[in-house]
Each structure stands twice: as structure tokens, then as C-alpha cells.
Design an enzyme around this catalytic site. Structure first.
Site, short mmCIF file in Angstrom:
data_model
loop_
_atom_site.label_atom_id
_atom_site.label_comp_id
_atom_site.label_asym_id
_atom_site.label_seq_id
_atom_site.Cartn_x
_atom_site.Cartn_y
_atom_site.Cartn_z
CB CYS A 1 18.77 94.27 -7.93
SG CYS A 1 18.25 92.57 -7.96
CG ASP A 2 19.64 96.91 -5.00
OD1 ASP A 2 18.62 97.02 -5.71
OD2 ASP A 2 19.66 96.30 -3.93
CB CYS B 1 20.05 91.99 -5.19
SG CYS B 1 19.84 91.59 -6.95
#
Lengths: 326, 215
Positions: free
Chosen positions: A154-155, A151
Site C-alpha cells: 500500500c504505502d 502494508c
């Protein structure tokens, strides 16, 4: 400092009615499921929308530039707009719930969730989308959450000033690179194909970043290095040649998607890729069960196509329910 | 300039309409405001304008050292969400609750106002058997769509059990903590320094980890 955005998201874990026969249960709340929900609500069907999240893969896309009506919109803003439109209607929405099985029970269908809840439906739309495909190389599984990420949106913020590699040069890989350009120090791109397969507008944006991005096309990943955390990656030219070791702290894997069709296995017909087979009316191999969006064998995985398929599935479900009443 | 635009303000008003009890947001900042300290303070103040049940109290981390100690505030920006009669349920936010985490802040306010965790009867029963205090730290980024599930579940557990305290920590604002706990994917949940996992788990699995951490 980045501009702050504020998103008012759905209430998580809102109660669903167990053992209440819904006219229609829509599993999945990406563009297909959300559009189906609006169409079903307008037909006044007693509907439950049940999903792990609202937005699906749209949430993992930073920029969307090909959904009609918006020149540019972020994935989360588009998902928020979809959600807002759904919430105008009085249907039940259960977020944070994963449906793990689907079966026939008498004339109805029974769905069970990971938490053991039971839902009964007279008709079902499966719109569960897709998830990231793993590379299946040594070191990958062991280092998930230790530098291996599926992701990017996200990261990516966790890799400020670090060196990273993006595996995959399609649209999702290119989008991850564009996100990382603003954050990481150096970005390598590895793909087994001889060049970019992403939209030219994305490739141009990456080219503008100059030497910060280095590509290794026609290369494959041999293994990911590291014990406690990712320390590097070993790649080699496709068809043989000397291995190359890249020192990186992050590995973003963007090599395509696999369908979330586990709940349908053994119940609905799937194709070789695991996608649910549907006809042009979104009907599956079981009457009363419909499917829409990326989880189906409909070609081209796009927000606008998924949304259109969702609309069609809801209208087909409505026609099915009317037929049942006769 | 206001952080929340008119559209979001309307949504927030709707979300916070009819709060059953009073809520106090304690905001910790400092004289020379840190990255996102000013935004965190403004955010709390803007929310209090949208509901007459929300009161804001701003503290200086060093100036109000005693207060900070009572609530276990060791970094800023921080928000403590208190319920009726300043009841501390153990809900903390470290870093600005923007992006997807804005919804976690709204949920926390609603939970503190009602005092109801909203957990399932099974989870409530399981938490009633918790023996020792558990400190949950949930590391997030503001662009992570799965993170609010973990944060809100942690906060629900805090409301449910007096032994649980739950912190949202925005990883990019506290790189030393992200480094210390090896945060390379979010959400990352750390419980009592001894149990940790990545991902937004379903309620039962989350509670099982919590019970293990408190055993």
C-alpha cells in the site's frame, strides 16, 4: 511510468440479510473463505460470505509464483480471479463488514458486525486469516501512519527516493524489499536472526540490487525516532554491543503475523499462538463451527494450502448440515 | 492502444448495464498532457464507449478556467462525475483512477446515475443534520486494497449531502500535497483541514468524523 492495471472490485457494503437463518456463513474472504464459498455454492447451501475485503492477505502480496496453474500472478489478480469464480454463484456477499462476535443462539449461531448488524447461521466457517504483528518498541505506535507501515504494498509508493528500513528478513520482509527496490533510495534490512529466512529466489533478486540494500542481521530494534514523523531507527547487535542509528523516513514492519481470532475468543479452543484449533476435517471445538486457512493451527501459511482447507471446511459443513436434518 | 483489455471491458459492461440515469464525466487535462493526463482522458473515453449513458467532456485546465473554477479543479488530471441533468454531487478524482481505484470510479458512475448514496438509514439521518460544508480529501495509492472503501464511503457522503465534496487524490501524482498533509500511509482522509485519520473506517465512525469536521 508504471504500467496501469484496472481492477473491477466488488461492490462495497452490499446488503446482507439480517435475522435470516443462513445454512452457512463464511467469515473472511481470503483464499480459504473464497474457496469455501465456491464449494458451498455448488452444494446449493444458502450461504453468506462476509468480510472486510476480498482477497485477504493475498492483496498484500505483489507477486505469487507458487500457486499452481500460474507461473506468475500478482496477488490482486489472483484475488480478482477467485472473486470472479465466486460471483458465478448466487450467494450473498457482504464486503466491508467486520464480524466482531460469534456465539451460540439456540440451535443456531449468532454473528454480530462492527456496525451492529446481526447475522444468524446454522453453521459457520471462520476463515479470518492473519494480520501483521507489531514490534512493540518505543515510538512504533506513536508513528503509525507517520512513516511506520505494516502494508508495504500500500504505502511503498509514498517513499519514492527516500531511505527506508524493512524489519524482518522472512518472505514478507523480502517481498517488501523487492517492491521497495524500484521505489526507494536506500533500503536497510534488520532482523534478529543471522541471515535471510526468505525463499532463495527472493534473496537472489535482492542481491541483484547490489549496494542499494544493506543488511543488519542478528540485530534488534531498540526504538523508532521522530516526533511528527519517522526520522530514524536505533538498532543494536543481539546479545549486546554498540547501538547504531539509521536515518530513515520509512519503517516497514514485516515480522510475522498474528491470527484474527478475537471473534472466537472464549467460544472456540485456541492454541498458545491464538490460532483456532481444528481437526483434519476443519472442525473446531464447537460442533457446527469450522475454520480454515491462516487463522487455524494448520501448519504452513500458503495460498494453496488455505484454498485446500477452505474446500475441506465447506464439505465438512455440508456433511454437518445433512446430519442435522436427519 | 486501449487501456482496458477485452476481459475488463466485458466486466465493465456488465457493471454499467442498465444505468438508471445519464452520467457526464468532465475530464480536466492540458495541452501538453501531464503524467497520467492522457491515460485519464483515454480511460473516460473508453468507459463512454461501453455505456450509452456516459458522456465525456474534455476541458483544458487553463483554457476552460471558468469551468475549472465552478467545479473547484486546481490540479490535473481530474475527473468530475456529474449525474442526470449535469447535477454535481461533489464527486472528484484527482490522478488516474486505475488499479483498485478503478472500482471507485465505476461505483461513482453508478451512484451518480441513480442519485442514491446507498448509505444506511442511520448515516443518512446523521448527515441530514450536517451544518457546514465539508471538503473530504482521501489520499490513496493504486496498489492499496483498503483505499477504495474510504474513497467510496467519502463519495457516498457527497452524494447524500449537498454540503459534502469528496476528492480521491492519488498520492504519488501529487507529492506536494502528500507532503503538505503528511501522507505516509494510505488511505489517509483529511476533512476540512482540521480532522484527519488513516485507515478505512466503518461507516458510522467515518460519518462521526465528518460531523465533527462540519460542526
Amino acid at each position: 511510468m508504471a504500467e496501469l492495471k484496472f481492477l473491477v472490485a466488488p461492490e462495497i457494503g452490499k446488503a446482507l440479510k439480517e435475522d435470516h437463518p443462513y445454512d452457512l456463513v463464511i467469515v473472511g474472504a481470503g483464499p480459504a473463505g473464497l474457496t469455501a464459498a465456491v464449494y458451498a455454492a455448488r452444494k446449493k447451501l444458502d450461504t453468506l460470505l462476509i468480510s472486510k475485503d476480498i482477497g485477504g492477505q493475498t492483496l498484500l502480496t505483489s507477486d505469487i509464483e507458487n500457486y499452481m496453474g500460474y507461473h506468475y500472478i500478482s496477488g490482486k489478480e489472483l484475488a480478482a480471479k477467485f472473486e470472479e469464480q465466486v460471483k458465478k454463484y448466487p450467494i450473498d456477499i457482504a464486503v466491508g463488514e467486520e464480524v466482531v462476535s460469534l456465539s451460540k443462539e439456540g440451535d443456531d449461531f449468532l454473528l454480530t458486525t462492527a456496525g451492529g448488524k446481526r447475522v444468524v447461521a446454522r453453521s459457520v466457517i471462520v476463515a479470518t486469516g492473519k494480520r501483521s504483528r507489531p514490534l512493540n518498541v518505543p515510538g512504533e505506535r506513536e508513528l503509525v501512519g507517520r512513516g511506520v507501515s505494516y502494508c508495504a504494498v500500500c504505502d511503498a509508493p509514498l517513499f519514492a527516493g527516500k531511505d527506508v528500513v524493512v524489519i524482518g528478513a522472512g518472505n514478507s520482509g523480502a517481498t517488501a524489499v523487492v517492491d521497495l527496490i524500484k521505489i526507494a533510495n536506500r533500503i536497510y534490512v534488520v532482523d534478529i536472526m543471522p541471515g535471510w529466512r526468505a525463499d532463495p529466489v527472493l534473496v537472489e533478486r535482492i542481491a541483484a540490487a547490489g549496494e542499494k540494500v544493506e543488511t543488519f542481521f542478528a540485530h534488534e530494534v531498540v526504538r523508532i525516532l521522530g516526533d511528527e514523523r519517522v526520522e530514524g531507527i536505533v538498532i543494536r547487535p543481539r546479545g549486546g554491543g554498540e547501538e547504531v542509528e539509521l536515518k530513515v523516513q520509512g519503517v516497514f514492519i514485516e515480522i510475522g503475523l498474528i491470527p484474527n481470532s478475537d471473534l472466537a475468543k472464549g467460544f472456540l479452543e485456541l492454541n498458545e499462538a491464538g490460532e483456532i484449533v481444528v481437526d483434519c476435517r476443519c472442525r473446531t471445538s464447537v460442533p457446527g463451527v469450522f475454520a480454515a486457512g491462516d487463522v487455524t493451527d494448520v501448519p504452513e501459511k500458503q495460498v494453496i494450502i488455505a484454498a485446500g482447507e477452505g474446500a475441506k471446511a465447506a464439505l465438512s459443513a455440508y456433511a454437518y448440515l445433512i446430519g442435522q436434518r436427519r | 492502444m486501449a487501456l482496458l483489455d477485452d476481459h475488463v471491458r466485458e466486466e465493465v459492461k456488465r457493471e454499467l448495464a442498465g444505468l438508471p440515469g445519464a452520467v457526464k464525466l468532465l475530464v480536466f487535462t492540458q495541452e501538453f498532457e501531464c503524467d497520467y493526463c492522457a491515460e485519464t482522458r483515454s480511460l473516460a473515453e473508453e468507459l463512454s464507449e461501453l455505456s450509452d449513458r456516459i458522456e465525456v467532456e474534455v476541458h483544458d485546465l487553463l483554457g476552460s478556467k471558468a469551468v475549472a473554477e465552478v467545479y473547484g479543479i486546481d490540479k490535473i488530471p481530474a475527473i468530475v462525475v456529474l449525474g442526470e441533468g449535469d447535477r454535481d454531487y461533489g464527486i472528484r478524482f484527482f490522478g488516474v483512477p486505475a488499479g483498485y481505484e478503478f472500482s471507485s470510479l465505476l461505483e461513482a458512475i453508478k451512484m451518480a446515475a441513480s442519485g442514491d448514496s446507498g448509505l444506511s438509514p442511520e448515516a443518512k439521518e446523521a448527515l441530514a443534520g450536517l451544518k457546514n460544508p465539508v471538503h473530504i480529501q482521501v489520499f490513496v495509492t493504486l496498489t492499496c486494497p483498503y483505499c477504495p472503501m474510504a474513497v467510496q464511503l467519502a463519495h457516498r457522503c457527497a452524494v447524500e449531502s449537498e454540503l459534502v465534496r469528496a476528492d480521491m487524490i492519488e498520492a504519488s501524482e501529487f507529492p506536494h500535497l502528500a507532503n503538505r498533509y503528511g501522507v505516509y500511509a494510505v488511505p489517509k482522509v483529511v476533512m476540512n483541514e482540521r480532522v484527519s485519520f488513516e485507515g478505512a473506517l466503518p461507516e458510522k465512525a467515518f460519518v462521526d468524523y465528518l460531523l465533527a469536521a462540519g460542526s
